[in-house]
Design a protein around this motif. Structure first.
Motif, short mmCIF file in Angstrom:
data_model
loop_
_atom_site.label_atom_id
_atom_site.label_comp_id
_atom_site.label_asym_id
_atom_site.label_seq_id
_atom_site.Cartn_x
_atom_site.Cartn_y
_atom_site.Cartn_z
N GLU A 229 49.03 -60.08 -22.31
CA GLU A 229 48.35 -60.95 -21.34
C GLU A 229 49.17 -62.21 -21.16
OE1 GLU A 229 43.93 -61.46 -21.34
OE2 GLU A 229 44.47 -63.52 -21.87
N CYS A 230 49.57 -62.50 -19.96
CA CYS A 230 50.31 -63.73 -19.70
C CYS A 230 49.34 -64.80 -19.25
CB CYS A 230 51.39 -63.51 -18.64
SG CYS A 230 52.52 -64.92 -18.54
N SER A 231 49.48 -65.98 -19.82
CA SER A 231 48.55 -67.08 -19.54
C SER A 231 48.97 -67.92 -18.34
CB SER A 231 48.42 -67.98 -20.77
OG SER A 231 49.68 -68.48 -21.17
N VAL A 262 57.89 -71.65 -8.39
CA VAL A 262 57.71 -71.83 -9.83
C VAL A 262 57.61 -70.44 -10.44
CG1 VAL A 262 56.29 -72.81 -11.65
CG2 VAL A 262 56.52 -74.02 -9.47
N ASP A 263 58.57 -70.11 -11.30
CA ASP A 263 58.62 -68.78 -11.92
C ASP A 263 58.12 -68.85 -13.35
OD1 ASP A 263 59.75 -67.90 -9.57
OD2 ASP A 263 61.81 -67.98 -10.33
N CYS A 264 57.37 -67.82 -13.77
CA CYS A 264 56.97 -67.69 -15.17
C CYS A 264 58.06 -66.95 -15.91
CB CYS A 264 55.65 -66.93 -15.28
SG CYS A 264 55.18 -66.59 -17.00
N GLN A 265 58.60 -67.57 -16.96
CA GLN A 265 59.69 -66.95 -17.71
C GLN A 265 59.22 -65.74 -18.52
OE1 GLN A 265 61.26 -69.51 -20.77
NE2 GLN A 265 59.26 -70.38 -21.26
N PHE A 266 57.93 -65.64 -18.77
CA PHE A 266 57.41 -64.53 -19.58
C PHE A 266 57.19 -63.26 -18.75
CE2 PHE A 266 56.31 -68.15 -22.21
CZ PHE A 266 56.56 -67.69 -23.48
N CYS A 267 56.52 -63.39 -17.60
CA CYS A 267 56.14 -62.20 -16.85
C CYS A 267 56.80 -62.10 -15.48
CB CYS A 267 54.62 -62.13 -16.69
SG CYS A 267 53.93 -63.38 -15.57
#
Length: 293
Positions: A229-231, A262-267
């Motif tokens: 799960e990405c927050s 804005v990019d999420c580095q996780f998902c």
């Protein structure tokens, strides 16, 4: 072994020792699917994932546990976040010309940070050197040197499945005699050391425990789910922009040609903000500030 994402506790009936086993398959593969990691990085990240879930079960907290390794070697960063209800996400950073395998070659001279960020209360962090040739050995050393309960880790990951196994001494209860407690701890660890990597990956939990401890009565508790799960969210990304201040965000908007990404580095989720979206963010922030006053 059937694909599964669970963590499961067991407790020895006649000893002050507990254990935990984690299996992360789908959640591990979802983490890997977001990035094209080389095989050695996949393996280390899988071990970090299993370790983070095991650690989350040893500590009573509501919030987030962050396990992060850093080095000046070919792999600069490994990080896994695990919530108190075992929602996980993770990421790795590595050199484009990555060579070598194993912790010693990929993260020489590295350090490992264990951070507990509770929903209520103070943040806590412990740091240990990445010594001993494996992540499991480094964690063993952390518990041995931090005056916490003796704890042993076994970790294994192959790019498809991630497994973890933990034994931990408990406060005095069933065995008040110190020598008896020490002998039992040594006995159970000798048995656990016979567990092969193939067995850790391939056996279901009941079979694994019978293989190791069939002469030591124990109780196996119900499994609890582990999930990816990405927050990240549009709200969090927007708050991050608001924290920069409106003048800087408007300047960034001009530099980026009228749209901020804005990019999420996780998902790898991507959130986009044009001028009207930026104005809406700051109007909402201003309204919220007025309500607080």
């Amino acid at each position: 072994m059937a694909s599964q994402d669970i963590t499961q506790r067991f407790l020895f009936e006649n000893a002050d020792v507990r254990g935990e086993m984690v299996s992360a398959d789908q959640s591990y593969r979802e983490i890997l699917a977001k990035h094209a990691y080389p095989e050695p990085v996949k393996a280390l990240l899988g071990e970090m994932l299993a370790a983070a879930v095991l650690l989350s079960t040893t500590i009573k907290f509501d919030g987030l546990l962050v396990l992060q390794a850093k080095s000046e070697g070919p792999v600069s960063t490994l990080m896994v976040e695990c919530s108190s209800d075992q929602a996980v996400r993770g990421i790795a950073r590595y050199a484009d010309d990555l060579q070598g395998c194993g912790l010693n070659e990929l993260m020489p001279g590295g350090v490992l940070a264990i951070t507990i960020d509770p929903d209520n209360g103070q943040r806590y962090q412990g740091i240990v050197s990445l010594e001993g040739g494996s992540l499991a050995a480094a964690l063993d050393g952390y518990f041995a040197n931090s005056e916490q309960l003796p704890t042993r880790f076994r970790l294994q990951a192959d790019g498809r499945m991630a497994r973890g196994f933990l034994l931990q001494a408990l406060p005095v209860d069933r065995q008040p005699d110190r020598e008896e407690r020490a002998a039992t701890w040594e006995h159970l660890n000798v048995l656990a050391d016979t567990l092969s990597a193939e067995e850790l990956i391939g056996l279901d939990n009941e079979t694994l425990l019978h293989r190791l401890f069939h002469q030591d009565p124990l109780r196996l508790f119900d499994a609890r789910p582990v999930r990816f799960e990405c927050s990240c969210s549009a709200e969090r990304s927007g708050n991050a922009l608001v924290s920069l201040g409106k003048p800087d965000v408007l300047e960034l908007l001009r530099e980026q040609g009228g749209e901020i990404e804005v990019d999420c580095q996780f998902c790898n989720a991507r959130y986009r903000y044009d001028e009207s979206a930026v104005e809406a963010l700051f109007n909402a922030a201003d309204e919220h500030a007025r309500q607080l006053h």
